[in-house]
Design a protein around this motif. Structure first.
Motif, PDB file in Angstrom:
ATOM      1  N   GLU A 174      23.092   0.071   6.675  1.00  0.00           N
ATOM      2  CA  GLU A 174      23.299  -0.382   8.050  1.00  0.00           C
ATOM      3  C   GLU A 174      22.641  -1.743   8.270  1.00  0.00           C
ATOM      4  OE1 GLU A 174      23.147   1.933  12.242  1.00  0.00           O
ATOM      5  OE2 GLU A 174      21.202   1.703  11.242  1.00  0.00           O
TER       6      GLU A 174
ATOM      7  N   TRP B  59      24.435  -5.373   9.274  1.00  0.00           N
ATOM      8  CA  TRP B  59      23.988  -6.218  10.384  1.00  0.00           C
ATOM      9  C   TRP B  59      23.647  -7.624   9.912  1.00  0.00           C
ATOM     10  CZ3 TRP B  59      20.030  -2.186  12.660  1.00  0.00           C
ATOM     11  CH2 TRP B  59      20.750  -1.170  13.315  1.00  0.00           C
TER      12      TRP B  59
ATOM     13  N   ILE C  37      24.080  -9.944  13.025  1.00  0.00           N
ATOM     14  CA  ILE C  37      23.691  -9.190  14.210  1.00  0.00           C
ATOM     15  C   ILE C  37      22.179  -9.098  14.216  1.00  0.00           C
ATOM     16  CG2 ILE C  37      23.708  -6.872  15.238  1.00  0.00           C
ATOM     17  CD1 ILE C  37      26.607  -6.613  14.295  1.00  0.00           C
TER      18      ILE C  37
ATOM     19  N   ALA D 267      26.780  -8.352  19.523  1.00  0.00           N
ATOM     20  CA  ALA D 267      25.840  -7.338  19.974  1.00  0.00           C
ATOM     21  C   ALA D 267      24.514  -7.432  19.230  1.00  0.00           C
ATOM     22  CB  ALA D 267      26.444  -5.952  19.763  1.00  0.00           C
TER      23      ALA D 267
ATOM     24  N   ASP E 165      22.475  -2.425  20.805  1.00  0.00           N
ATOM     25  CA  ASP E 165      23.823  -2.269  21.361  1.00  0.00           C
ATOM     26  C   ASP E 165      24.743  -1.587  20.350  1.00  0.00           C
ATOM     27  OD1 ASP E 165      23.134  -3.748  23.698  1.00  0.00           O
ATOM     28  OD2 ASP E 165      23.497  -5.616  22.617  1.00  0.00           O
ATOM     29  N   TRP E 166      24.625  -2.030  19.101  1.00  0.00           N
ATOM     30  CA  TRP E 166      25.523  -1.549  18.058  1.00  0.00           C
ATOM     31  C   TRP E 166      25.376  -0.039  17.874  1.00  0.00           C
ATOM     32  CZ3 TRP E 166      26.322   0.657  13.305  1.00  0.00           C
ATOM     33  CH2 TRP E 166      27.467   0.256  12.601  1.00  0.00           C
ATOM     34  N   ARG E 167      24.161   0.437  17.835  1.00  0.00           N
ATOM     35  CA  ARG E 167      23.949   1.873  17.623  1.00  0.00           C
ATOM     36  C   ARG E 167      24.364   2.711  18.823  1.00  0.00           C
ATOM     37  NH1 ARG E 167      18.299   2.841  14.327  1.00  0.00           N
ATOM     38  NH2 ARG E 167      19.153   2.450  12.227  1.00  0.00           N
TER      39      ARG E 167
ATOM     40  N   TYR F  46      28.336   2.527  17.900  1.00  0.00           N
ATOM     41  CA  TYR F  46      28.916   2.746  16.573  1.00  0.00           C
ATOM     42  C   TYR F  46      27.979   3.523  15.653  1.00  0.00           C
ATOM     43  CZ  TYR F  46      31.797  -1.129  18.245  1.00  0.00           C
ATOM     44  OH  TYR F  46      32.609  -1.939  18.997  1.00  0.00           O
TER      45      TYR F  46
ATOM     46  N   ASP G   5      33.596   4.549  15.885  1.00  0.00           N
ATOM     47  CA  ASP G   5      33.380   4.261  17.301  1.00  0.00           C
ATOM     48  C   ASP G   5      32.973   5.564  17.981  1.00  0.00           C
ATOM     49  OD1 ASP G   5      33.775   3.868  20.109  1.00  0.00           O
ATOM     50  OD2 ASP G   5      35.007   2.118  19.658  1.00  0.00           O
TER      51      ASP G   5
ATOM     52  N   GLY H 129      31.007  -4.540  17.079  1.00  0.00           N
ATOM     53  CA  GLY H 129      29.843  -5.336  17.473  1.00  0.00           C
ATOM     54  C   GLY H 129      30.169  -6.746  17.876  1.00  0.00           C
TER      55      GLY H 129
END
Length: 330
Positions: free
Chosen positions: A221, A225, A230, A251, A255-257, A260, A285, A325
């Motif tokens: 992850e 990013w 990100i 994002a 925000d991403w977590r 997503y 998503d 994102g």
């Protein structure tokens, strides 16, 4: 120093945010809100506009700046007090965002005009260090480090009298001379040796990348990013891609977590005219339950002529608007 097209697109984007009626009027007014602009830089920008060679770039960037001024996610019609242009200086910190403009000390904006490149890094920093700036890691001459036999075999096919027997013994001057002379591989043997080197470098680079990731989901992850740039601060990307507009909000990890979940992240060697490693992520998503795929690739190449130091260019193959994102500017 930033290229002229980059100068045009970044500064015209900033000018478009100031609410002046036309680009001509903005250039004539030299607004004080562009706080980082010197008289010489204003003169250069005006000259580039008058020359006409960058007319399409001026127009696209101006439109992007105007869109950001009016956007709900952006300035919402409020004219900024300050627009700071980073110019060609290198960021002093370890930041994810490739920031070109800072608006009112708050809004961070990156200009990306007809480019799918996410990173241009040393191969060891990507494949061994996973795009961190941590010390250590295997570096040096990447081709020699990951495929020493194939590297030496290729050198043997092009070595001329006066050069050392071992490729590792080339001086910087000899590397430059050899790179200048080798505009194309001169023999069938050299072409075959280069293909063998390409395959070996791609395979070993992918293997080192997989080793670093160790199939740990949290590490994967973080890798995604970093690839997508990100970071802790949200920012905006304004530009064009394949003759279409590009206006997105990037994002943060938080925000991403919220939205997503990473399902998988894979890397593999790919065929190509130079060493190439593909990367692929599958992201779910959380709102819709649908999976989306994000693809890219890395090209490893000599940076300053053949047998010089190497660079790893990271490309995004998925359209920006389809990347989890990356949210369209509203």
């Amino acid at each position: 120093m930033a290229g002229l097209r980059t100068v045009v697109t970044e500064l015209a984007t900033g000018l478009g945010m100031l609410g002046l009626p036309t680009l001509d009027e903005a250039l004539a007014a030299r607004p004080a809100a562009m706080v980082s602009m010197s008289p010489a830089e204003w003169d250069r920008l005006a000259g580039l506009h008058e020359g006409g060679a960058f007319a399409a770039d001026f127009a696209a960037a101006w439109d992007n700046g105007r869109a950001f001024l009016e956007a709900r996610d952006g300035l919402r019609g409020r004219r900024p007090l300050t627009v700071e242009w980073k110019g060609s200086h290198k960021a002093p910190g370890d930041e994810a965002a490739p920031v070109d403009l800072r608006i009112d000390h708050v809004y961070l904006v990156s200009g990306k005009y007809e480019s799918d490149i996410l990173h241009n890094a040393a191969p060891a920093r990507l494949f061994d260090k996973l795009l961190t700036n941590s010390p250590g890691g295997r570096g040096g001459n990447w081709f020699a480090a990951v495929a020493p036999d194939e590297h030496q075999a290729l050198y043997q096919t092009v070595r001329t009298p006066g050069l050392p027997a071992l490729v590792d013994d080339l001086t910087a001057a000899e590397q430059r001379r050899l790179g200048t002379e080798l505009r194309a591989w001169p023999t069938v043997a050299a072409q075959e040796a280069y293909r063998a080197l390409v395959a070996a470098v791609a395979a070993e680079s992918a293997a080192r990348w997989r080793e670093g990731l160790k199939q740990v989901r949290s590490q994967q992850e973080l890798m995604l990013w970093r690839l997508l740039r990100i970071g802790s601060a949200p920012y905006f990307v304004l530009g064009t891609r394949k003759a279409a507009g590009l206006r997105i909000r990037v994002a943060t990890p938080w925000d991403w977590r919220q939205r997503y979940a990473l399902r998988s992240f894979e890397v593999a060697a790919q065929p190509g005219g130079q060493p190439r490693v593909g990367w692929r992520a599958v992201v779910r998503d959380r709102h819709s339950g649908d999976d989306a795929e994000v693809r890219g690739h890395v090209e490893v190449r000599w940076a300053h002529g053949r047998f010089s130091t190497a660079e790893a260019k990271v490309y995004l193959d998925t359209p920006h608007n389809d990347v989890p994102g990356y949210f369209p500017l509203l």
